[in-house]
Design an enzyme around this catalytic site. Sequence first.
Site, short mmCIF file in Angstrom:
data_model
loop_
_atom_site.label_atom_id
_atom_site.label_comp_id
_atom_site.label_asym_id
_atom_site.label_seq_id
_atom_site.Cartn_x
_atom_site.Cartn_y
_atom_site.Cartn_z
N HIS A 307 0.86 -1.19 0.00
CA HIS A 307 0.00 0.00 0.00
C HIS A 307 0.89 1.23 0.00
CE1 HIS A 307 -3.18 2.76 1.23
NE2 HIS A 307 -4.01 1.83 0.82
N ASP A 364 -8.00 -5.11 -0.49
CA ASP A 364 -8.43 -5.93 -1.64
C ASP A 364 -8.11 -7.40 -1.48
OD1 ASP A 364 -7.43 -3.04 -3.13
OD2 ASP A 364 -9.46 -3.82 -3.42
C1 SDX Z 1 -6.03 0.36 -2.98
O1 SDX Z 1 -4.25 4.76 -1.78
C2 SDX Z 1 -5.23 4.13 -1.22
O2 SDX Z 1 -5.69 4.46 -0.17
C3 SDX Z 1 -5.76 2.97 -2.05
C4 SDX Z 1 -6.82 2.11 -1.39
C5 SDX Z 1 -8.10 2.87 -1.14
O3 SDX Z 1 -8.86 2.45 -0.27
O4 SDX Z 1 -8.38 3.81 -1.94
O5 SDX Z 1 -6.34 1.60 -0.16
C6 SDX Z 1 -7.19 0.95 -2.30
O6 SDX Z 1 -5.72 0.79 -4.07
C7 SDX Z 1 -5.22 -0.68 -2.27
C8 SDX Z 1 -3.97 -1.14 -3.10
C9 SDX Z 1 -4.46 -2.17 -4.13
N1 SDX Z 1 -3.39 -2.53 -5.06
C10 SDX Z 1 -2.80 -3.72 -5.01
O7 SDX Z 1 -3.02 -4.58 -4.14
C11 SDX Z 1 -1.80 -3.98 -6.15
C12 SDX Z 1 -0.56 -4.66 -5.58
N2 SDX Z 1 0.14 -3.67 -4.76
C13 SDX Z 1 1.23 -2.95 -5.40
O8 SDX Z 1 1.09 -2.73 -6.77
C14 SDX Z 1 1.78 -1.81 -4.57
O9 SDX Z 1 1.98 -2.28 -3.30
C15 SDX Z 1 1.01 -0.50 -4.50
C16 SDX Z 1 0.77 0.06 -5.84
C17 SDX Z 1 -0.28 -0.70 -3.79
C18 SDX Z 1 1.86 0.47 -3.67
O10 SDX Z 1 3.04 0.60 -4.34
P1 SDX Z 1 4.18 1.55 -3.74
O11 SDX Z 1 3.96 1.98 -2.34
O12 SDX Z 1 4.40 2.59 -4.77
O13 SDX Z 1 5.33 0.57 -3.61
P2 SDX Z 1 6.39 0.43 -4.71
O14 SDX Z 1 5.70 0.09 -5.99
O15 SDX Z 1 7.29 1.62 -4.66
O16 SDX Z 1 7.16 -0.87 -4.20
C19 SDX Z 1 8.13 -0.79 -3.15
C20 SDX Z 1 8.84 -2.14 -3.22
C21 SDX Z 1 9.28 -2.50 -4.64
O17 SDX Z 1 10.35 -3.40 -4.54
P3 SDX Z 1 11.87 -2.79 -4.71
O18 SDX Z 1 11.86 -2.02 -6.04
O19 SDX Z 1 12.10 -1.91 -3.50
O20 SDX Z 1 12.75 -4.02 -4.76
O21 SDX Z 1 7.91 -3.16 -2.84
C22 SDX Z 1 7.68 -4.03 -3.95
C23 SDX Z 1 8.12 -3.28 -5.19
O22 SDX Z 1 8.49 -4.16 -6.21
N3 SDX Z 1 6.23 -4.29 -3.96
C24 SDX Z 1 5.71 -5.48 -4.19
C25 SDX Z 1 4.33 -5.31 -4.06
N4 SDX Z 1 4.05 -4.03 -3.77
C26 SDX Z 1 5.25 -3.39 -3.72
N5 SDX Z 1 6.30 -6.67 -4.50
C27 SDX Z 1 5.43 -7.72 -4.68
N6 SDX Z 1 4.07 -7.63 -4.57
C28 SDX Z 1 3.50 -6.44 -4.26
N7 SDX Z 1 2.18 -6.34 -4.14
#
Ligand code: SDX
Length: 428
Positions: A307, A364
């Site tokens: 998140h 989710d």
């Molecule tokens: C919602 O904003 C809100 O409030 C949203 C929400 C709401 O109620 O409105 O809460 C609803 O959108 C919840 C989120 C739903 N999305 C997902 O579940 C999709 C999967 N999650 C990711 O795509 C991700 O965690 C995000 C998009 C939610 C957040 O991404 P960030 O904070 O920008 O994190 P990042 O992409 O910068 O990742 C940081 C690190 C990375 O690794 P490194 O580059 O440091 O090696 O964490 C890793 C990422 O690759 N990472 C994950 C991951 N999420 C982040 N690795 C594997 N699986 C994941 N889900």
Amino acid sequence: MEESATLRIGSENYNFPLIKGTESEIAVDLRTLRSESSCITFDDGYGNTGSCESKVTFIDGEKGILRYRGYPIEQLAEKSNFLESAFALLYGELPSENQLNSFRKKISDNAGLRENMAKGLHSFAPDAHPMAVLSAMVNNLGTYHPEKSTNDRKRDLEAFDDTAALLISAIRTIAARDYRNRKGLAPIPSDPSLGYCADFLQMTFGDSNNPQPPPQKVCEALNLVFLLHADHEQNCSTSTCRMVASGGANVFASVSAAIGALWGPLHGGANMAVIKMLKDIHDSGDDGSRFIEDAKNGKKRLMGFGHRVYKNYDPRAKILNVACNDALEELGVSSPILDIARHLEEVALSDEYFIQRKLYPNVDFYSGILLEAIGFPLNMFTVIFAIGRLPGWLSHWKEIAESGSKIHRPRQVYQGATVRDYVSIEER
Ligand code: SDX
């Protein structure tokens, strides 16, 4: 604590006041930065940028705290219901019994769709995504209520209470009609004697020859899903709603834009992606361990995990995890993908990759399992999220409109070509 922040750029010091929130959050007020220093800030994705001051919802991502108008989500989930919490989001306080009853009545009185609008539901491609239909139909609804969609802020604010009730009610009818059209089923009209969720479930899944109110436990599970999704401060879709509202656009246009933003797989589309992921894991015979390895080496993304704000367990996921259990038991539905979800969670929460990145289950991760158990098709999951989030979007539209906020217009750091002369086509 100093009352101001000093920024040194080159040989110059610039002082900026601090803004302190009611939960002791501190922000540096940089509204004069460019005029004083000709510099701007750069914050790709706005992760460190406060776009506004808001009184609607508070989140503490480190502690896993979520409160609507100060009320903890855990207490609302246990003691309140979707419409009562929606009222609190919209108007700032929990309603009295009279206020809640008239709010409910206004909503149940607005469930009908004009026939031409209902016909409009047949104008989409046969396999159009329900989120595309919903976004278009919300703007379409506004065209039938020109007195509520004037783009004159004062007039649109005066009509807001009626507009909010209309949208909260009609969004269900649009979703239900669209679902039944795709199934070739005759529409079932709203039954004002039913509660908000029961009426929606009957309009969607009812038997038009023998209408039966849906099981109470199913209504309660859906009510909880809506309540937990009702608002989440400046998330992608709510910020979109505020951005559109800041230009003076009406409520329908702002909500329609927010629906488009919610559709993305990284945002509201994640609940569909979670189920697809769990089913793929189940069908591949993997117990989730292989998938976790793929997620750790960047080949796959563990949908429903991580998140932008929560660097702790999403409190909504905790509540839904328990509700999943109860609802599946009540519905007599066993869900092999729930077992996989639980295994994924157990493995991920003890794995250094996820711990180091503070990746926890988000709302989710479990909502999709509950929605599938209730009987919604996968492509409707984000529509259900939108129905739940609508009171939040409406609350933020109202807050922007009442605040007289300037039009939102971020700056940029230009990295394109520097000035050059036009070259005629013969010389290219
Ligand atoms: C919602 O904003 C809100 O409030 C949203 C929400 C709401 O109620 O409105 O809460 C609803 O959108 C919840 C989120 C739903 N999305 C997902 O579940 C999709 C999967 N999650 C990711 O795509 C991700 O965690 C995000 C998009 C939610 C957040 O991404 P960030 O904070 O920008 O994190 P990042 O992409 O910068 O990742 C940081 C690190 C990375 O690794 P490194 O580059 O440091 O090696 O964490 C890793 C990422 O690759 N990472 C994950 C991951 N999420 C982040 N690795 C594997 N699986 C994941 N889900």
